[in-house]
Scaffold this motif. Structure first.
Motif, PDB file in Angstrom:
ATOM      1  N   UNK A 206      -3.628  -2.876 -65.715  1.00  0.00           N
ATOM      2  CA  UNK A 206      -3.819  -2.367 -67.082  1.00  0.00           C
ATOM      3  C   UNK A 206      -2.969  -3.161 -68.066  1.00  0.00           C
ATOM      4  N   UNK A 207      -1.709  -3.411 -67.710  1.00  0.00           N
ATOM      5  CA  UNK A 207      -0.808  -4.136 -68.595  1.00  0.00           C
ATOM      6  C   UNK A 207      -1.253  -5.589 -68.786  1.00  0.00           C
ATOM      7  N   UNK A 208      -1.672  -6.243 -67.701  1.00  0.00           N
ATOM      8  CA  UNK A 208      -2.081  -7.640 -67.806  1.00  0.00           C
ATOM      9  C   UNK A 208      -3.367  -7.786 -68.613  1.00  0.00           C
ATOM     10  N   UNK A 209      -4.285  -6.820 -68.495  1.00  0.00           N
ATOM     11  CA  UNK A 209      -5.499  -6.853 -69.310  1.00  0.00           C
ATOM     12  C   UNK A 209      -5.167  -6.778 -70.797  1.00  0.00           C
TER      13      UNK A 209
ATOM     14  N   UNK B 139     -11.226 -10.272 -67.282  1.00  0.00           N
ATOM     15  CA  UNK B 139     -10.398  -9.066 -67.255  1.00  0.00           C
ATOM     16  C   UNK B 139     -10.405  -8.498 -65.839  1.00  0.00           C
ATOM     17  N   UNK B 140      -9.258  -8.019 -65.405  1.00  0.00           N
ATOM     18  CA  UNK B 140      -9.179  -7.375 -64.087  1.00  0.00           C
ATOM     19  C   UNK B 140     -10.046  -6.127 -64.081  1.00  0.00           C
TER      20      UNK B 140
ATOM     21  N   UNK C 136     -11.687 -22.552 -63.590  1.00  0.00           N
ATOM     22  CA  UNK C 136     -10.651 -21.606 -64.007  1.00  0.00           C
ATOM     23  C   UNK C 136     -10.736 -20.300 -63.228  1.00  0.00           C
ATOM     24  N   UNK C 137     -11.949 -19.894 -62.875  1.00  0.00           N
ATOM     25  CA  UNK C 137     -12.192 -18.647 -62.156  1.00  0.00           C
ATOM     26  C   UNK C 137     -11.463 -17.498 -62.850  1.00  0.00           C
ATOM     27  N   UNK C 138     -10.593 -16.727 -62.110  1.00  0.00           N
ATOM     28  CA  UNK C 138      -9.954 -15.554 -62.718  1.00  0.00           C
ATOM     29  C   UNK C 138      -8.905 -15.924 -63.765  1.00  0.00           C
ATOM     30  N   UNK C 139      -8.594 -17.208 -63.882  1.00  0.00           N
ATOM     31  CA  UNK C 139      -7.665 -17.653 -64.927  1.00  0.00           C
ATOM     32  C   UNK C 139      -8.375 -17.895 -66.261  1.00  0.00           C
TER      33      UNK C 139
ATOM     34  N   UNK D  83      -4.775 -10.684 -76.124  1.00  0.00           N
ATOM     35  CA  UNK D  83      -4.155 -11.477 -77.177  1.00  0.00           C
ATOM     36  C   UNK D  83      -4.354 -12.979 -77.024  1.00  0.00           C
ATOM     37  N   UNK D  84      -5.053 -13.396 -75.958  1.00  0.00           N
ATOM     38  CA  UNK D  84      -5.270 -14.834 -75.747  1.00  0.00           C
ATOM     39  C   UNK D  84      -6.464 -15.327 -76.565  1.00  0.00           C
ATOM     40  N   UNK D  85      -6.398 -16.563 -77.033  1.00  0.00           N
ATOM     41  CA  UNK D  85      -7.491 -17.152 -77.810  1.00  0.00           C
ATOM     42  C   UNK D  85      -8.422 -17.919 -76.875  1.00  0.00           C
TER      43      UNK D  85
END
Length: 518
Positions: free
Chosen positions: A481-484, A515-516, A507-510, A489-491
């Motif tokens: 939840x926190x990482x999502x 979103x998780x 990039x896959x999950x990066x 806030x990422x562009x």
């Protein structure tokens, strides 16, 4: 090309005032699905939003068709995969140890030998499944472990039994992750959990059916020249070989080769899976070392795999030692009755193995159900530790079986849902199952002869591991939840600027738009 699709969608929503004919929604859906299914075309924009929206009725019809053609075959194969692995527990009650002159910890050693090869070949086997194609690979390894079960009927020494169990582990290593990976080619993320449960339910049913089948087999005087426990391995192995030969015909490798689907259904099957894979232009990418590594190193893959390791100490321990546990509770019963007493807890376990993943699929949530699976198991093992009363301890078997088996489906669908590419999915599922089988190896030493009949060490270990699962799953939930929130806030534009399509896929999950999935 993505902008062209937006233009088509806009033309449908805001028709032009010109004399140009406007296409019907149904016609648009067919063309859009075909477009999204084509190799080289993305099915999402750079933010991860699907470019194509599908007719729910067409999707429902397709799902029913896939369920009918795909799930029964893999479910039956996994049923006998689990039976061929765990029937050594039934054979133990029928004289296996006595005839092979096993003493002390020899039985535990034979169980461990299986898991050594099972763990070593887990990830390589799943990569091989992707390379050769599940439609051929899964039937081939099924044929292999069926033959190993038959071979076990003819062993006469501990060394021979160990050799056969090692080879059995090699063949069975690819079964659980292979089927999970295979089904991810056909189903959306939210649909996958329940479909995984529809074959993983065969684990508890194998305990029930295996007990019934072993009881029935032991009523025979002989099978050819074989008697007693040897008949169990031979008959169950022959059934497995027969099913594997049939599956060479019935198991379709991927939607694109499914002759039982129309072209429109093939396009829809490919496009709808692709529409959830941000930044990907194809459903089945080539084997890529970078993506394999990303699948393994995803934080959700690693944490979920640790959870499955702990869970499998309980699941595999129950599979191998349920007859032994029941024999300790009811020592005065006959061998056949002891076999039959193992059946009811597995039936209850089978019900919850379907019900919990069904709810997870309905709500499209998995982490919360991992958390909720723990309390009943913990209570069950506390009962084992706290009392020697037979009825209470037998009731504890039901609590454990009702809560531990569903994590097989939920953890595999969770790691599948939290990577993007097909290659990363194969390695993520492979790692999850490999860790699970490390737990299986630990389980072979959890119920020791010196600890019987109450098995305080084994029961205490399982109470502790499920407590750790509970705390770990809660911690991972709040981290996701926190990482999502951080990812919000990422562009996306800035991070993807200057990257080629291939670099974006890698990039896959990066990927900044990923979103998780909780």
């Amino acid at each position: 090309m993505a902008s062209e699709k937006h233009a088509v969608a806009d033309a449908e929503t805001h028709p032009s005032s010109s004399n140009e004919k406007v296409q019907t929604p149904a016609h648009l859906e067919t063309e859009d699905a075909h477009f999204a299914a084509e190799r080289g075309h993305a099915a999402t924009d750079q933010y991860g939003h699907a470019l194509v929206h599908f007719d729910p009725k067409a999707e429902a019809k397709l799902r029913r068709k896939i369920d009918l053609y795909i799930v029964p075959t893999v479910a039956l194969l996994y049923l006998f995969c689990f039976i061929d692995r765990a029937n050594i527990g039934n054979a133990r009650l029928a004289g296996f140890e006595t005839d092979l002159d096993l003493k002390g910890y020899d039985y535990n050693f034979l169980l461990s030998v299986f898991y050594i090869s099972y763990i070593i070949f887990e990830i390589p086997s799943n990569v091989a499944c992707k390379f050769f194609g599940p439609g051929w690979y899964i039937p081939t390894i099924s044929l292999g472990f069926g033959a190993c079960s038959i071979a076990t009927a003819f062993v006469n020494t501990k060394e021979q039994a160990a050799g056969v169990r090692f080879v059995l582990g090699m063949f069975e290593a690819g079964m659980l992750p292979g089927i999970a990976y295979y089904l991810s080619r056909w189903y959306r993320r939210s649909e996958l959990t329940f479909r995984l449960a529809m074959y993983i339910i065969m684990a508890p049913l194998a305990g029930a059916f295996g007990g019934l089948l072993a009881s029935a087999i032991l009523t025979l005087d002989k099978f050819g020249t074989l008697t007693s426990w040897r008949m169990i391995f031979a008959i169950e192995g022959i059934i497995t070989v027969g099913l594997s030969l049939i599956s060479f015909v019935t198991l379709t490798d991927r939607p694109a080769t499914a002759k039982w689907l129309t072209q429109e259904e093939r396009d829809l099957a490919i496009a709808r899976v692709k529409s959830e894979r941000v930044g990907q232009t194809k459903v089945l990418d080539g084997i890529d070392k970078k993506k394999l590594w990303l699948g393994i190193m995803s934080p959700v893959t690693l944490s979920t795999s640790f959870i499955f390791l702990l869970n499998n100490i309980t699941v595999q321990g129950l599979a191998f030692f349920a007859p032994t546990i029941v024999a300790g509770i009811y020592p005065e019963k006959t061998t056949v009755m002891k076999q039959l007493f193992t059946v009811p807890p597995y039936i209850v376990g089978g019900f919850f193995t379907l019900m919990v993943p069904f709810l997870a699929t309905h709500f499209d949530r998995r982490q919360i159900f991992i958390i909720l699976s723990c309390p009943l198991t913990i209570v069950g093992y506390i009962i084992f530790l706290a009392t020697s009363e037979n009825t209470a301890r037998y009731a504890a078997c039901f609590l454990v079986a009702a809560s531990c088996f569903s994590l097989g489906a939920i953890t595999n669908s969770q790691v599948s849902a939290n990577v993007i590419s097909d290659t990363a999915r194969s390695s993520a599922i492979g790692l999850n199952v490999m860790f699970g089988n490390i737990g299986g190896l630990i389980s072979t030493w959890s119920f020791l002869p010196s600890d019987k009949p109450d098995y305080h060490i084994g029961n205490g270990l399982n109470a502790a591991t499920n407590s750790v699962i509970f705390l770990t799953a809660i911690g991972v939930y709040f981290w996701m939840v926190r990482d999502n929130k951080k990812r919000e806030g990422r562009s996306v534009e800035e991070e993807l600027a200057g990257l080629s399509a291939e670099e974006v896929e890698d990039l896959d999950w990066k990927h900044p738009a990923f979103r998780w999935n909780l």
